[in-house]
Design a protein around this motif. Sequence first.
Motif, PDB file in Angstrom:
ATOM      1  N   GLY A  47       2.741   1.895   7.529  1.00 26.76           N
ATOM      2  CA  GLY A  47       1.100   1.296   7.517  1.00 26.76           C
ATOM      3  C   GLY A  47       1.231   3.264   6.430  1.00 26.76           C
ATOM      4  N   TYR A  48      -0.029   3.572   6.889  1.00 25.77           N
ATOM      5  CA  TYR A  48      -1.289   5.170   6.731  1.00 25.77           C
ATOM      6  C   TYR A  48      -0.573   5.798   7.564  1.00 25.77           C
ATOM      7  CZ  TYR A  48      -4.629   1.625   4.045  1.00 25.77           C
ATOM      8  OH  TYR A  48      -4.207   0.259   3.403  1.00 25.77           O
ATOM      9  N   ALA A 180     -11.134   4.797   5.406  1.00 24.12           N
ATOM     10  CA  ALA A 180     -10.709   4.985   7.061  1.00 24.12           C
ATOM     11  C   ALA A 180      -9.677   4.891   7.174  1.00 24.12           C
ATOM     12  CB  ALA A 180     -11.731   4.143   7.918  1.00 24.12           C
ATOM     13  N   ALA A 181      -8.765   3.748   6.827  1.00 28.46           N
ATOM     14  CA  ALA A 181      -7.592   3.704   6.992  1.00 28.46           C
ATOM     15  C   ALA A 181      -6.628   5.079   7.141  1.00 28.46           C
ATOM     16  CB  ALA A 181      -5.878   2.992   6.845  1.00 28.46           C
ATOM     17  N   VAL A 182      -7.091   5.221   5.337  1.00 31.54           N
ATOM     18  CA  VAL A 182      -6.466   6.725   4.261  1.00 31.54           C
ATOM     19  C   VAL A 182      -7.243   8.034   5.112  1.00 31.54           C
ATOM     20  CG1 VAL A 182      -6.387   8.053   2.872  1.00 31.54           C
ATOM     21  CG2 VAL A 182      -5.727   5.631   2.806  1.00 31.54           C
ATOM     22  N   LEU A 272      -0.267   2.403  -2.012  1.00 35.61           N
ATOM     23  CA  LEU A 272       0.466   0.601  -2.387  1.00 35.61           C
ATOM     24  C   LEU A 272       1.047   0.448  -1.406  1.00 35.61           C
ATOM     25  CD1 LEU A 272       0.026  -0.584  -4.535  1.00 35.61           C
ATOM     26  CD2 LEU A 272       2.408   0.182  -5.402  1.00 35.61           C
ATOM     27  N   ALA A 273       2.152   0.918  -0.658  1.00 33.90           N
ATOM     28  CA  ALA A 273       2.639   0.092   0.144  1.00 33.90           C
ATOM     29  C   ALA A 273       2.108  -0.163   1.220  1.00 33.90           C
ATOM     30  CB  ALA A 273       3.982   0.980   0.136  1.00 33.90           C
ATOM     31  N   ALA A 274       1.590   0.408   1.849  1.00 39.16           N
ATOM     32  CA  ALA A 274       0.774  -0.173   3.168  1.00 39.16           C
ATOM     33  C   ALA A 274      -0.136  -0.800   2.888  1.00 39.16           C
ATOM     34  CB  ALA A 274       0.216   1.731   3.531  1.00 39.16           C
TER      35      ALA A 274
END
Length: 426
Positions: A47-48, A180-182, A272-274
């Motif tokens: 993920g991130y 927020a995840a970024v 994009l993948a995350a």
Amino acid sequence: MPKNAVREAPARARRVAWLLGPALVAGVAYLDPGNVASNMTAGARYGYLLVWVVVLGNAMAWLIQYLSAKLGVVTGRSLAETLGERMRSPTGRRAYWLQAELVAMATDVAEVIGGAVALWLLFGVPLLWGGVITGGVSVVLLFVQARRGARAFELVIIGLLATITLGFTYGVFLAPPDPAAVVGGLVPRFEGTDSVLLAASILGATIMPHAIYAHSALARDRFAPAAEAGSAAATLGHRRGIATARLLRATRWDVTVALVVAGTVNLAMLLLAATTLAGVPGTDSLEGAHAALGASLGPAVATLFAVGLLASGLASTAVGAYAGAELMDALLRVRVPLLTRRLVTMAPALIVLGLGVDPTLALVLSQVVLSFGIPFALIPLVSLTARADVLGVYRNRAVTTAAGVAAAVLLIGLNGMLLWLVFAGR
């Protein structure tokens, strides 16, 4: 506004545009198929988590590429030429060239395989023949550089860079990431040995040894005639000193534009993948990512992804071959026919394709090999650009040298951590 100022503005813009280019060409190295594989794999698996690695790598890349370009602008020599002149021992030059050549071959593995995978995804071309086609196109691009000059080569590569940017960022607008995840991904941390391997792979793909060698040569080819060559450049005349200072300011803009583009695209790949591929089985491979993107976002996104991958392979393999030829000429002081050299450096990639090795695994591992080659280019670069007898008054300031040393220590330390984790079985 005065009429003279209005008339002068377009001319000034044209002059600034003329100065841009070498960093954009070198920046293609940061968007090669190895980057695609590393970033997409990192986003699909974690993920991130490794957003911070992409950001950190891009920040370090700015400093490193500027130092490389500065060396070429001020001295009129590439990094490889400068090292070749200072290495008195022929054995030392050959040993240095050998490690650089192995790194160049690892670079070709990533770039040729990436182009081959893209041709297979787009047109169903068998991987081995796709590798041959990718290598052949790189030879054509190098002939453009040799026959038409540096500017024509730059324009072709910049066109491919624009294609790469569109291909890898379009999907992010259709599936925007969670802000927020970024932000959470900016906190430095790992989750096991595999995440360290991917971090080293991302850095190896971001800060590539051949980009360091190539940028100084590209800057030399474009700017050395306009700047005063030699270590005493700044003391040999007021007008010439001003010309060099202006070129260095333009170079900083060139590097900034190139790294903003490269960093944005690299981050877009991981995001994009995350956002789209995390937790989806089989999406840690280029083929699986392509299929999953098509299933979730539509065939247009998948096709643009494959087109971007193809442009990435074609552009980056040409730049890598340019750097390899520069290294051989400067360190071995011999010129090998272009076609012969390309056949030799492409051989490992074609062997990998012929043996049926998983392309994505080969790409990720090739980036780790590149990561281990970074110190051999980075340490001499920081050392040379800090020396007054090399750059005169344009030598690094103390804070710049400290930042370069910190980057080298961080990269070497990460590689050491990777070895310890892998061999300790943790």
